[in-house]
Design a protein around this motif. Structure first.
Motif, PDB file in Angstrom:
ATOM      1  N   TRP A   6     -12.471  -4.505   0.450  1.00  0.00           N
ATOM      2  CA  TRP A   6     -12.157  -3.737   1.489  1.00  0.00           C
ATOM      3  C   TRP A   6     -13.143  -3.114   2.347  1.00  0.00           C
ATOM      4  N   SER A  39       0.781  -1.240  -0.048  1.00  0.00           N
ATOM      5  CA  SER A  39       0.001   0.046  -0.048  1.00  0.00           C
ATOM      6  C   SER A  39       0.631   1.162   0.080  1.00  0.00           C
ATOM      7  N   TYR A  79      -5.122   1.379   0.626  1.00  0.00           N
ATOM      8  CA  TYR A  79      -4.490   0.259  -0.210  1.00  0.00           C
ATOM      9  C   TYR A  79      -5.629   0.309  -1.436  1.00  0.00           C
ATOM     10  N   ARG A  80      -6.762   0.659  -1.270  1.00  0.00           N
ATOM     11  CA  ARG A  80      -7.935   0.576  -2.349  1.00  0.00           C
ATOM     12  C   ARG A  80      -7.307   1.366  -3.275  1.00  0.00           C
ATOM     13  N   ARG A 104     -11.933  -8.902   8.384  1.00  0.00           N
ATOM     14  CA  ARG A 104     -12.400  -7.914   9.227  1.00  0.00           C
ATOM     15  C   ARG A 104     -12.513  -8.379  10.465  1.00  0.00           C
ATOM     16  N   THR A 143     -12.502  -7.380   4.274  1.00  0.00           N
ATOM     17  CA  THR A 143     -11.067  -7.250   4.668  1.00  0.00           C
ATOM     18  C   THR A 143     -10.742  -5.840   4.972  1.00  0.00           C
ATOM     19  N   LYS A 144      -9.682  -5.696   5.680  1.00  0.00           N
ATOM     20  CA  LYS A 144      -9.103  -4.524   6.206  1.00  0.00           C
ATOM     21  C   LYS A 144      -7.546  -4.363   5.914  1.00  0.00           C
ATOM     22  N   HIS A 145      -7.227  -3.324   5.891  1.00  0.00           N
ATOM     23  CA  HIS A 145      -5.567  -3.283   5.871  1.00  0.00           C
ATOM     24  C   HIS A 145      -4.900  -2.480   6.901  1.00  0.00           C
ATOM     25  N   THR A 148      -6.794   0.775   5.064  1.00  0.00           N
ATOM     26  CA  THR A 148      -7.804   0.351   4.045  1.00  0.00           C
ATOM     27  C   THR A 148      -8.013   1.238   2.777  1.00  0.00           C
ATOM     28  N   ASP A 149      -8.258   2.463   2.841  1.00  0.00           N
ATOM     29  CA  ASP A 149      -8.776   3.415   1.705  1.00  0.00           C
ATOM     30  C   ASP A 149      -7.490   3.458   1.000  1.00  0.00           C
ATOM     31  N   SER A 191      -2.791  -7.054   5.176  1.00  0.00           N
ATOM     32  CA  SER A 191      -4.396  -7.125   4.850  1.00  0.00           C
ATOM     33  C   SER A 191      -4.899  -8.410   5.969  1.00  0.00           C
ATOM     34  N   ASN A 232      -9.157  -6.140  -4.359  1.00  0.00           N
ATOM     35  CA  ASN A 232     -10.027  -4.805  -4.190  1.00  0.00           C
ATOM     36  C   ASN A 232     -11.346  -4.867  -3.643  1.00  0.00           C
TER      37      ASN A 232
END
Length: 277
Positions: A262, A30, A222-223, A168, A266-268, A219-220, A165, A259
């Protein structure tokens, strides 16, 4: 380590393939976008400075990067902060690329790499000021062992940075761990890998004796990073397929799967730890 050996099927692809869709540093994790106009290249440099900040890097530290990829972090820390860096990866092609880049950038004396798995390496206790794992702990089956060994390698007061990653929560892991998209990434891209809930990473870090210093939700970030990668794959599809027919579509599908979940499945996260005593 047989369960992780298959990760090489992806990372041992021709380095030029990754150069087609990653940033110039070939950082394969990310970025950190500080404004709406940030390019992928700027976001990845922002992220590396963020990692240095979370680690407390001031200059000249001894840094170990576990799962060093194409060397973006160790090359950057050597150039920008004068760090003495060591990168570990099981993929031989990555080491050849890093050695050439280190020579070209004039930091060959500060950048070393070793081929193999961190869990199996004999590294001196207390020999490092900082340890990083950016997107690599997903390929390591024994969390407790990894965190214990990372703590042993660190000097007292040293810092650990882990970004990964994660499912959740435990329920999401049970529901989605064996879905088609997850299996595609495992079987067609990386080989063995296990996304855990953040709580498992925290528990393993605390059980190893670390003190937690920070938890960041990226998370956002990495998106947006993956969106830029997808755009680059599309723009370079012909050049990527020249290496292997159909590879661009396969990469795009993998990135779309990554992707898709997210914030839902999943989260990062980025986890900061310190060897306080």
């Amino acid at each position: 380590m047989s369960v992780t050996a298959d990760t090489n099927q992806h990372y041992d692809l021709d380095p030029e393939i990754f150069g087609q869709f990653l940033d110039p540093l070939r950082k394969y994790s990310s970025g950190l976008y500080e404004s709406g106009s940030d390019t992928l290249e700027l976001a990845q440099r922002n992220k590396l400075r963020f990692v240095a900040q979370r680690l407390g890097i001031n200059g000249g530290e001894r840094l170990l990067d576990i799962g060093c990829g194409w060397g973006s972090l160790i090359l950057f820390m050597a150039q920008e902060y004068g760090c003495d860096t060591l990168g570990i990866s099981p993929a031989p092609r990555q080491h050849e690329y890093i050695a050439a880049e280190a020579a070209a950038r004039g930091v060959a004396r500060q950048v070393q790499t070793r081929v193999g798995y961190f869990e199996e390496m004999d590294l001196p206790a207390g020999s490092r000021d900082a340890v990083t794992m950016l997107g690599s702990i997903v390929h390591m089956p024994d969390l407790d062992l990894v965190f214990r060994r990372a703590r042993t390698v660190l000097r007292r007061g040293g810092s650990l940075y882990v970004s990964e990653s994660c499912f959740r929560n435990a329920a999401a892991r049970r529901a989605f761990d064996e879905r088609a998209g997850t299996e595609f990434v495992r079987n067609d891209i990386f080989g063995w890998g296990s996304l855990r809930p953040l709580s498992e990473l925290i528990a393993a870090a605390e059980d190893a004796g670390f003190s937690l210093t920070s938890v960041d939700d990226l998370t956002d970030q990495y998106r947006r990073t993956i969106e830029d990668w997808i755009a680059n794959v599309d723009a370079a599809a012909d050049r990527i397929d020249a290496h292997r027919p159909g590879l661009a579509a396969k990469l795009r599908h993998y990135l779309e799967v990554a992707n898709a979940g997210w914030g839902y499945t999943t989260k990062h996260y980025a986890l900061g730890c310190r060897k306080a005593r």
